[in-house]
Scaffold this active site. Structure first.
Site, PDB file in Angstrom:
ATOM      1  N   VAL A 219       0.900  -1.115   0.170  1.00 29.12           N
ATOM      2  CA  VAL A 219       0.001  -0.097   0.056  1.00 29.12           C
ATOM      3  C   VAL A 219       0.976   1.249   0.169  1.00 29.12           C
ATOM      4  O   VAL A 219       1.932   1.313   0.773  1.00 29.12           O
ATOM      5  CB  VAL A 219      -1.022   0.005   1.351  1.00 29.12           C
ATOM      6  CG1 VAL A 219      -0.186  -0.018   2.415  1.00 29.12           C
ATOM      7  CG2 VAL A 219      -1.961   1.063   1.239  1.00 29.12           C
TER       8      VAL A 219
ATOM      9  N   HIS B 133      -0.876   8.459  -2.406  1.00 33.71           N
ATOM     10  CA  HIS B 133      -0.722   9.420  -3.366  1.00 33.71           C
ATOM     11  C   HIS B 133      -1.826  10.840  -2.990  1.00 33.71           C
ATOM     12  O   HIS B 133      -2.754  10.700  -2.551  1.00 33.71           O
ATOM     13  CB  HIS B 133      -1.061   9.349  -4.695  1.00 33.71           C
ATOM     14  CG  HIS B 133      -0.186   7.854  -5.511  1.00 33.71           C
ATOM     15  ND1 HIS B 133       1.047   8.110  -5.272  1.00 33.71           N
ATOM     16  CD2 HIS B 133      -0.390   6.989  -5.916  1.00 33.71           C
ATOM     17  CE1 HIS B 133       1.634   7.038  -5.902  1.00 33.71           C
ATOM     18  NE2 HIS B 133       0.778   6.303  -6.165  1.00 33.71           N
TER      19      HIS B 133
ATOM     20  N   CYS C  40       4.180   0.885   2.339  1.00 34.44           N
ATOM     21  CA  CYS C  40       4.881  -0.268   1.699  1.00 34.44           C
ATOM     22  C   CYS C  40       4.766  -1.619   2.525  1.00 34.44           C
ATOM     23  O   CYS C  40       5.798  -2.354   2.351  1.00 34.44           O
ATOM     24  CB  CYS C  40       6.302   0.235   1.290  1.00 34.44           C
ATOM     25  SG  CYS C  40       5.962   1.812   0.102  1.00 34.44           S
TER      26      CYS C  40
END
Length: 229
Positions: free
Chosen positions: A78, A81, A182
């Site tokens: 994951v 943004h 991440c």
């Protein structure tokens, strides 16, 4: 197109665009391309969104706070943004981006990472790779080890790629604390502003895109260690 002298990718600045239509457009572009289709780099900025890689564990989204969570087909876990982040998507045919032959995925990733390192260096920031953890991290200073750039790619069997790289410039970093970035619990995430660089987003976007073009035009070097694929 010549395999030894590929035409440089076309750089498109698309502005602030929603994630899901952009994701669909990347796939449509890749579905429709032919061996003659020119490669493209898409510079974008997204409204707040969490994206999940193919093998991502949704448990790493701890508390989305109403931010959309979108499943994608890129690699990785994951990530977030949002406004103030420079995102460049690389729609490339790796078969024609190496003198005399194709560009391998590991080399491609190394070039993307090197482009980020070079852009940071231009702003007097030191970035580095970390073994087993894709992306770029601060190499020194009080934020040493904090992640400043992430990358995630889809490489199809025919060598065509999409998705890309994101560099944190001047963001609200709070949404990173609502996930395990991440897939790493407690991973610190930073942006350029937090380490003393007040740079216009558009300047960083253009610098990153142009450095990617430059890196992709250079002859191959050995994949650096540590390798994080």
């Amino acid at each position: 197109m010549s395999a030894s002298r590929p035409v440089p990718p076309l750089v498109r600045a698309l502005g602030r665009v929603d994630y899901e239509p952009t994701f669909a457009a990347m796939r449509a572009f890749t579905d429709a391309r032919t061996p003659e289709t020119r490669d493209e780099l898409w510079i974008v900025e997204h409204p707040p969104v969490y994206t999940l890689g193919l093998g991502a564990d949704r448990a790493h989204v701890l508390a989305p706070h109403g931010i959309p969570v979108v499943q994608t087909d890129r690699g990785g876990e994951v990530t977030f943004h949002g406004p103030g982040q420079a995102v460049v998507y690389l729609l490339m045919d790796l078969r024609r981006n190496k003198p005399g032959g194709k560009l391998y995925a590991r080399q491609f990733v190394a070039k993307i990472e090197q482009a980020v390192i070079e852009v940071l260096a231009a702003y007097n920031l030191a970035g580095e790779r970390v073994a087993g953890a894709p992306g770029i991290y601060m190499a020194d200073g009080p934020m040493k080890g904090a992640k400043i750039a992430a990358l995630g790619l889809k490489v199809r069997g025919n060598g065509c790629t999409y998705h890309g790289v994101s560099l944190n410039v001047a963001m609200d970093l709070s949404p990173f604390t609502w996930i395990n970035p991440c897939g790493y619990a407690g991973l610190a995430t930073v942006d350029m502003r937090a380490v003393g660089v007040d740079a216009p987003l558009e300047d960083v976007q253009q610098a990153l895109a142009q450095e990617l073009v430059r890196q992709l035009a250079t002859a191959e070097a050995a994949v650096p260690e540590p390798n994080n694929l």
